[in-house]
Design a protein around this motif. Structure first.
Motif, short mmCIF file in Angstrom:
data_model
loop_
_atom_site.label_atom_id
_atom_site.label_comp_id
_atom_site.label_asym_id
_atom_site.label_seq_id
_atom_site.Cartn_x
_atom_site.Cartn_y
_atom_site.Cartn_z
N TRP A 198 0.73 -1.06 -0.04
CA TRP A 198 0.08 -0.06 0.12
C TRP A 198 0.88 1.27 -0.07
CZ3 TRP A 198 -4.94 0.65 -1.04
CH2 TRP A 198 -5.54 1.61 -0.59
N ASN A 199 1.74 1.33 0.78
CA ASN A 199 2.72 2.38 0.64
C ASN A 199 3.50 2.52 -0.40
OD1 ASN A 199 3.29 2.03 4.54
ND2 ASN A 199 1.81 2.85 3.42
N GLY A 221 -1.72 5.74 2.15
CA GLY A 221 -1.51 5.79 3.40
C GLY A 221 -2.79 5.57 4.26
#
Length: 342
Positions: free
Chosen positions: A294-295, A300
Motif C-alpha cells: 500500500w505504501n 497511506g
C-alpha cells in the motif's frame, strides 16, 4: 475515529457446505452483529459443495434470460432457443431461492450494504458450451448475447434482493477468475488438443462494460473480482467498475501503477490480504505485508476509506472451522488497520 469510513471488511462469497440457514446467519453475525455499524459488508453466501446448480456457473446459468442451459458430462451447455428449463436449472433455482429465503429472514429490518456474487460474462463464456460445438467464448456474437442475457438476469436478481431486504444497498460482485486466461488465449478447446484464440482486450472490456452499465443503472454498486496473479486491473478500471477485488498477496510491482490509477480514480480495493492457507492466529504479519505494498503504491491511512479487507479468495474448499477462522482473521486485520490511525 468515529468519522473514518474505512477500512471496512467483508468476504469473497463462497463457504463450505454448512447448510443454507447456518451459512447466512454465520455471515450476518460476523459482519453485522459482532462489528460496529457500517464496518462489515455482509454477503449472500455460496456453497458449491452442495452439488451442481450451487456452483458459480450453475448459479449464473439460472439467472440467464431466454438462454436455457442444461448440464452435460462436459459441463453446462446452452440448449436451443425455446427449450424448456430442465431439472438442472430447477435445482440451481431451488438452491438460490433457499438462500434468499434465509437472507430475507436473517436481514429483516436491516439497512446497509449487502453483497451478492455472480459469475462474470467472460468466465461464464469460457465455461459454457454452445449447443453444438465449442465453448461460447469461441464465438464473438454468442459471447455478446450471453453477456446481455446475464446482465438482464443480474438486474432482475438485484431487484428481487431489494424486495426481500428493502433496506439493502446492493453490491454485485462479478467473479472473473478466467478473464486472464481468456485474454491470454489459454482456454482449451473441446478436444483439449488446442487453445482457443485470445479475446482482444478492447472487446473484452466493451462486453464487460455493457454488463457493468446495465447493473449499475439498476442502482447497484458493481465490483469485479479476479484473484489470479495476472488480474487485468487496467481493463477492470476501464470497464467502469466501482471496485476491484484482488488477492493482494499476488499483486506484483508491475501492477502497482495500474492499481494506483484505479484507486486514484475512485475505485474501492477489496483487498484479499489474508491467505486462505494462513495458519496465523493473529493478522499482524498479513497486515504488515499489505501495508508495505500500500505504501509502495503511494497510499497511506488517508486512503483507507477506499479499502475493504477480505480473505484472499473464496473459502468453499476449507473445513468449516478453518473457513470461519480465516474470515475472522480478515475482520481482525481490518480492525487492526482502523486502530492504527485511531
Amino acid at each position: 475515529m468515529a468519522d473514518l469510513l474505512g477500512p471496512r471488511t467483508s468476504g469473497v462469497g463462497s463457504l463450505p457446505d454448512v447448510g443454507s440457514r447456518d451459512a447466512v446467519r454465520q455471515v450476518r453475525d460476523l459482519l453485522v452483529g459482532d462489528v460496529p455499524d457500517g464496518f462489515g459488508i455482509p454477503y449472500v453466501p455460496e456453497q458449491p459443495a452442495r452439488g451442481p446448480g450451487a456452483d458459480m456457473i450453475g448459479r449464473a446459468a439460472d439467472l440467464l434470460v431466454e438462454m436455457p442451459v442444461d448440464l452435460q458430462p462436459s459441463g453446462w451447455r446452452l440448449t436451443p432457443p425455446g427449450s424448456a428449463r430442465g431439472r438442472d436449472l430447477r435445482r440451481a433455482q431451488g438452491f438460490l431461492q433457499q438462500d434468499l429465503d434465509e437472507v430475507a429472514e436473517a436481514y429483516d429490518g436491516y439497512v446497509g450494504p449487502l453483497k451478492t456474487q455472480v459469475c462474470g460474462p467472460w468466465t461464464l463464456a469460457a465455461s459454457l458450451w454452445l449447443p453444438r460445438g465449442e465453448r461460447v467464448v469461441s464465438d464473438a456474437g454468442a459471447s455478446r448475447d450471453l453477456a446481455q442475457s446475464l446482465a438482464a438476469g443480474v438486474v432482475g436478481h438485484v431487484e428481487h434482493l431489494r424486495r426481500l431486504v428493502p433496506g439493502a444497498d446492493v453490491v454485485v460482485q462479478l467473479d472473473e477468475p478466467s478473464l486472464p486466461a481468456v485474454l491470454a488465449g489459454s482456454i482449451r478447446s473441446l478436444s483439449g488438443m488446442r487453445r482457443l484464440p485470445p479475446v482482444d482486450e478492447g472487446r473484452a472490456g466493451e462486453v464487460l462494460r455493457d454488463v457493468v452499465d446495465a447493473v449499475g443503472a439498476s442502482g447497484a454498486s458493481v465490483t469485479g473480482h479476479c484473484c489470479a496473479p495476472d488480474a487485468p486491473i487496467a481493463l477492470l478500471r476501464r470497464a467502469g467498475l466501482n471496485g476491484v477485488a484482488l488477492d493482494t498477496t499476488l499483486v506484483a510491482e508491475p501492477q502497482f501503477d495500474a492499481l494506483g490509477e484505479a484507486i486514484d480514480g475512485g475505485m474501492t480495493l477489496w483487498a484479499g490480504l489474508v491467505p486462505t492457507t494462513s495458519t496465523e492466529r493473529h493478522p499482524r504479519a498479513h497486515v504488515e505485508r499489505f501495508l508495505a505494498m500500500w505504501n509502495r503504491i503511494g497510499f497511506g491511512a488517508a486512503e483507507f476509506d477506499r479499502l475493504v479487507v477480505t480473505p484472499a479468495c473464496g473459502l468453499a474448499t476449507l473445513p468449516p472451522k478453518d473457513a470461519l477462522r480465516i474470515q475472522r482473521l480478515a475482520i481482525e486485520a481490518a480492525t487492526m488497520l482502523r486502530e492504527s490511525v485511531g
